[in-house]
Scaffold this motif. Structure first.
Motif, PDB file in Angstrom:
ATOM      1  N   TRP A  38      16.553  76.371  64.740  1.00  0.00           N
ATOM      2  CA  TRP A  38      16.903  78.064  64.939  1.00  0.00           C
ATOM      3  C   TRP A  38      17.414  78.645  63.607  1.00  0.00           C
ATOM      4  O   TRP A  38      18.257  77.928  62.845  1.00  0.00           O
ATOM      5  N   TYR A  39      16.934  79.965  63.473  1.00  0.00           N
ATOM      6  CA  TYR A  39      17.868  80.729  62.695  1.00  0.00           C
ATOM      7  C   TYR A  39      18.787  81.736  63.391  1.00  0.00           C
ATOM      8  O   TYR A  39      18.354  82.248  64.416  1.00  0.00           O
ATOM      9  N   VAL A  40      19.840  81.837  63.098  1.00  0.00           N
ATOM     10  CA  VAL A  40      20.710  82.757  63.769  1.00  0.00           C
ATOM     11  C   VAL A  40      21.295  83.764  62.770  1.00  0.00           C
ATOM     12  O   VAL A  40      21.835  83.595  61.870  1.00  0.00           O
ATOM     13  N   VAL A  71      16.389  83.242  66.387  1.00  0.00           N
ATOM     14  CA  VAL A  71      14.943  83.042  66.199  1.00  0.00           C
ATOM     15  C   VAL A  71      14.605  81.357  66.262  1.00  0.00           C
ATOM     16  O   VAL A  71      14.930  80.645  65.189  1.00  0.00           O
ATOM     17  N   PRO A  72      13.451  81.076  66.551  1.00  0.00           N
ATOM     18  CA  PRO A  72      13.125  79.682  66.611  1.00  0.00           C
ATOM     19  C   PRO A  72      12.594  79.681  65.489  1.00  0.00           C
ATOM     20  O   PRO A  72      11.573  80.340  64.865  1.00  0.00           O
ATOM     21  N   ALA A  73      12.705  78.314  64.791  1.00  0.00           N
ATOM     22  CA  ALA A  73      11.850  77.997  63.571  1.00  0.00           C
ATOM     23  C   ALA A  73      11.446  76.365  63.943  1.00  0.00           C
ATOM     24  O   ALA A  73      12.289  75.722  64.172  1.00  0.00           O
ATOM     25  N   TYR A  74      10.253  75.953  63.291  1.00  0.00           N
ATOM     26  CA  TYR A  74       9.599  74.897  63.587  1.00  0.00           C
ATOM     27  C   TYR A  74       9.877  74.200  62.060  1.00  0.00           C
ATOM     28  O   TYR A  74       9.098  74.643  60.913  1.00  0.00           O
ATOM     29  N   VAL A 100      16.332  75.067  55.642  1.00  0.00           N
ATOM     30  CA  VAL A 100      15.569  75.067  56.851  1.00  0.00           C
ATOM     31  C   VAL A 100      16.349  74.427  57.824  1.00  0.00           C
ATOM     32  O   VAL A 100      16.892  73.353  57.598  1.00  0.00           O
ATOM     33  N   PRO A 101      16.534  74.888  59.217  1.00  0.00           N
ATOM     34  CA  PRO A 101      16.895  74.016  60.244  1.00  0.00           C
ATOM     35  C   PRO A 101      16.367  72.722  60.553  1.00  0.00           C
ATOM     36  O   PRO A 101      15.246  72.752  60.524  1.00  0.00           O
ATOM     37  N   GLU A 102      17.500  71.696  60.814  1.00  0.00           N
ATOM     38  CA  GLU A 102      16.796  70.483  61.227  1.00  0.00           C
ATOM     39  C   GLU A 102      16.338  70.517  62.634  1.00  0.00           C
ATOM     40  O   GLU A 102      16.723  71.482  63.383  1.00  0.00           O
ATOM     41  N   GLN A 103      15.667  69.517  63.279  1.00  0.00           N
ATOM     42  CA  GLN A 103      15.308  69.573  64.625  1.00  0.00           C
ATOM     43  C   GLN A 103      16.609  69.710  65.620  1.00  0.00           C
ATOM     44  O   GLN A 103      17.631  68.798  65.569  1.00  0.00           O
ATOM     45  N   GLY A 104      16.669  70.606  66.495  1.00  0.00           N
ATOM     46  CA  GLY A 104      17.646  71.054  67.492  1.00  0.00           C
ATOM     47  C   GLY A 104      18.823  71.581  66.920  1.00  0.00           C
ATOM     48  O   GLY A 104      19.958  71.828  67.350  1.00  0.00           O
ATOM     49  N   VAL A 301      11.044  83.918  72.594  1.00  0.00           N
ATOM     50  CA  VAL A 301      11.800  82.457  72.295  1.00  0.00           C
ATOM     51  C   VAL A 301      11.389  81.694  73.449  1.00  0.00           C
ATOM     52  O   VAL A 301      11.460  81.989  74.600  1.00  0.00           O
ATOM     53  N   THR A 302      10.997  80.198  72.763  1.00  0.00           N
ATOM     54  CA  THR A 302      10.518  79.424  73.772  1.00  0.00           C
ATOM     55  C   THR A 302      11.621  78.420  73.884  1.00  0.00           C
ATOM     56  O   THR A 302      12.396  77.797  72.788  1.00  0.00           O
ATOM     57  N   THR A 303      11.665  77.818  75.094  1.00  0.00           N
ATOM     58  CA  THR A 303      12.539  76.523  75.322  1.00  0.00           C
ATOM     59  C   THR A 303      11.850  75.277  75.624  1.00  0.00           C
ATOM     60  O   THR A 303      10.687  75.351  76.256  1.00  0.00           O
TER      61      THR A 303
END
Length: 331
Positions: A38-40, A71-74, A100-104, A301-303
C-alpha cells in the motif's frame, strides 16, 4: 489380531481429523496477502486529487485539517515513479516515488499544497525555498532538468526546492500545439525565499492556416471550442489544435467539400458535428464544439479474502466418516 482390525478405522479417523485442521491452514496461507502492498498519501489539504504516474487514483479524505488516501500497490508489477497532488486554488505538488511497499506493508508519501494568493511571495519554514513559474498557457507542463514538476494553474505553478539540495540547471515549459520554452536557472532560492521564472508559449503555426495559396479561391472554417489544446479533424484529417478558443482552417471553395468535423482531447468526450456549408471566396463559416470532461474513475481498493475449505473435501471427509462408522457397527 482383533486389536489390529480395530485400529485401522481408528487410525483413519485420526488422519481425517488432522486433514480437517491442516487443509484450511494451507488454503489460507496460499491466498492471504498476495503480492499487494500500500501507498499511504498524506496531504495538508482535504479533497485533493491524487495521481500516480498521471493516473487518477482518488482524493484525500480526513477530519479537520489535512487528509490521507490509501492506494493498493502490487510488489510484482511496475512500480509507480511519480506522485502528483493538486486542487484548484493551490499549487500543484509533484515528486518522485523512490520506495516500493513490501508484501502486506505500506509506504508513506507526503504532499504539501500551498494556497495560491494574489502575490507570488510565500513564506515557509524549514530549509525550503520556492520557484514560481509564470506562464500564459494554463495546462502547460513544467519540467526542471527533465523532472516533471506540475502543470500551470491560474497562470503559475509553485516548485519547492531545498536550499541544501542539488541545484537545478534549467526549466522547460511545454504543451502540445505550442512552441516549447527552455531557459537556464541562474539563481537558487534560500530558506523561505521565492524566485519568479517566466515562460511565454506561442501557438505552433499549422499547415492548414499558413500554407501558401497554390491557386483557386479560398475560404475559412473557424472552429470554436471551450478547451484549448483540443485537436480538430475534418473527415478524420487532422487540421490543428484549438488555441485561445479557436482554430481557423483554410479550404479551397472548388475542392471536395468536407462532411464532418471532430474535436477531441484526452479527458474529454469527443465531439463530432456535421459540416453543411461551404465557405465562399474570402468567407468564414463558424463551427462550434463543446467538450465535456469525462468523470475520473477512482481505482477500487481490493482486499484479499481467505479461501474457505473446498466443499468437495468437506463432503469427502463426511462420506468417509459415515463409512467408518458403518463398518464398526457391523463388527
Amino acid at each position: 489380531m482383533i486389536v489390529l482390525k480395530n485400529s485401522y478405522p481408528v487410525g483413519l479417523v485420526l488422519i481425517l481429523v488432522v486433514l480437517c485442521f491442516v487443509l484450511p491452514v494451507t488454503a489460507d496461507t496460499a491466498t492471504d496477502g498476495g503480492d499487494q502492498g500500500w501507498y499511504v498519501i498524506h496531504c495538508n489539504v482535504q479533497l485533493a486529487k491524487v495521481y500516480l504516474d498521471d493516473k487518477y487514483v482518488g482524493e484525500t479524505q480526513g477530519v479537520g485539517q489535512g487528509g490521507t488516501l490509501t492506494v493498493p500497490a502490487y510488489t510484482t508489477g511496475t512500480p509507480a515513479k511519480t506522485l502528483r497532488v493538486q486542487k484548484n486554488g493551490y499549487s500543484t505538488f509533484v515528486d518522485s516515488i523512490t520506495a516500493v511497499p513490501e508484501q502486506g506493508g505500506s509506504v508513506d508519501l507526503y504532499a504539501t499544497l500551498n494556497q495560491i494568493s494574489g502575490t507570488s511571495t510565500t513564506s515557509v519554514g524549514g530549509d525550503v525555498g520556492w520557484y514560481v513559474v509564470h506562464c500564459n498557457i494554463n495546462g502547460a507542463t513544467v519540467l526542471f532538468d527533465e523532472s516533471n514538476r506540475g502543470e500551470i494553474t491560474q497562470g503559475r505553478v509553485y516548485v519547492p526546492v531545498y536550499s541544501a539540495g542539488t541545484p537545478y540547471q534549467k526549466f522547460t515549459v511545454k504543451k502540445d500545439g505550442y512552441t516549447t520554452f527552455t531557459e537556464a536557472i541562474a539563481h537558487i532560492p534560500g530558506k523561505g525565499e521565492t524566485i519568479d521564472l517566466y515562460a511565454t508559449l506561442n501557438p505552433v503555426a499549422t499547415t492548414a492556416t499558413t500554407q501558401a495559396i497554390i491557386g483557386g479561391d479560398t475560404g475559412w472554417y473557424a472552429v470554436h471550442c471551450n478547451v484549448d489544446g483540443a485537436t480538430v479533424s475534418f473527415d478524420n484529417e487532422a487540421k490543428g489544435q484549438i488555441a485561445d478558443g479557436i482554430l481557423k482552417v483554410r479550404v479551397y471553395v472548388t475542392g471536395t467539400p468536407y462532411k464532418t468535423f471532430t474535436v477531441y482531447k484526452a479527458g474529454y468526450a469527443p465531439y463530432t458535428g456535421t459540416i453543411d456549408t461551404v465557405p465562399g471566396k474570402g468567407e468564414t463559416v463558424d463551427l462550434t464544439a463543446t467538450l465535456n470532461a469525462q468523470p475520473e474513475t477512482t481505482i477500487p481498493v481490493t482486499t484479499t479474502q481467505k479461501s474457505p475449505l473446498p466443499v468437495w473435501i468437506s463432503g469427502l471427509a463426511l462420506v468417509i466418516c459415515i463409512a467408518v462408522v458403518t463398518v464398526n457397527s457391523r463388527k
